[in-house]
Design an enzyme around this catalytic site. Sequence first.
Site, short mmCIF file in Angstrom:
data_model
loop_
_atom_site.label_atom_id
_atom_site.label_comp_id
_atom_site.label_asym_id
_atom_site.label_seq_id
_atom_site.Cartn_x
_atom_site.Cartn_y
_atom_site.Cartn_z
N LYS A 52 1.32 -1.24 0.23
CA LYS A 52 0.24 0.04 -0.11
C LYS A 52 0.96 1.39 0.02
O LYS A 52 1.10 2.73 -0.84
CB LYS A 52 -1.19 -0.03 0.85
CG LYS A 52 -2.62 -0.93 1.37
CD LYS A 52 -2.69 -1.28 2.35
CE LYS A 52 -4.42 -1.74 2.50
NZ LYS A 52 -4.62 -2.79 3.77
N GLN A 96 -5.17 -1.49 9.91
CA GLN A 96 -5.24 -3.07 9.07
C GLN A 96 -5.12 -4.18 10.51
O GLN A 96 -4.79 -3.96 11.46
CB GLN A 96 -3.01 -2.84 9.24
CG GLN A 96 -2.67 -4.44 7.72
CD GLN A 96 -3.44 -4.65 6.60
OE1 GLN A 96 -3.94 -3.47 6.48
NE2 GLN A 96 -4.22 -5.90 6.19
N ASP A 119 -11.27 2.48 4.30
CA ASP A 119 -11.64 1.03 4.44
C ASP A 119 -12.77 0.38 3.27
O ASP A 119 -13.76 -0.14 3.57
CB ASP A 119 -11.22 0.30 4.98
CG ASP A 119 -9.24 -0.59 4.92
OD1 ASP A 119 -9.67 -0.59 3.67
OD2 ASP A 119 -8.49 -1.20 6.00
#
Length: 293
Positions: A52, A96, A119
């Site tokens: 990412k 995460q 997200d």
Amino acid sequence: MELIDGNIVAKEIKEEIAAEAIKIRESRGRAPHLAAILVGHDGGSESYVNFKMKDCHEVGFESSLIRFEDDIQEKELFDAIEKLNSDPQVDGFIVQLPLPKHLDEQKVLEAINPAKDVDGFHPVNVGKMMTGLPSFVSATPLGITLLLKRYKIETSGKHCVVIGRSNIVGRPMSVLMSQKEMNSTVTVLHSGSKNIKEICASADILISAMGKPSFVTSDMVKEGAVIIDVGTTRVPSTQTKSGFKLAGDVDFENVAPKCSFITPVPGGVGPMTRLALLLNTLNAAKVLTQIKH
């Protein structure tokens, strides 16, 4: 049969995002900024976050990684989240997953400012997505819709079968496919479903997100169907240095000849999942730029 190449599509859209990032930087003096919080040292999570950060660099985004050991206490993590929530230099951020077991993942996700939740996991964004309002959509479902559009695959009026009902992939995927833009008739299959083989065989578009290697066999697919394979299970392999390879939910070798379009694993949905996070971050930056001007 045509292979749906996620790497090619991701590369095309990355170029478009990079051009948009330049405009934003010229408008407000800085590029879009994505931050990530990583707790612990899970190998898969570390690899994914590193990718990412690399993606951000490729499109001209700013990025930052905030690391904590896996024994972090809840308050310290929530303080870090609140700091990013209030930081005007950060357009969007992620925590995460998975997190260590002593941390409540749902509480953590709900602590993120929905306007920075790139997200797309916050209940506010999920609710907006469900009702068709502008929102951040979770990365894999968003990436899949982009693939279908870029390959000009007809979805309106088609029977779309989604295997799996997770909150990250299956459930939002079914909602997106049933909304007016995609306009499909959707069936969701899960562990309690009956007649799975027969229902799959009726699908014009089959999206499998269950994580069971080679579950979808050729007798479950009708001629000319579109197959989207979300599965990424590590299985033993004598053909790789690591001793493992990624396997999809679909028995690719036997299913592919029957399809009009199919995604490979790897190289299909995976690159688009990472791409979608960049797209959400870009959109977050656009919104914040408009607010400031």
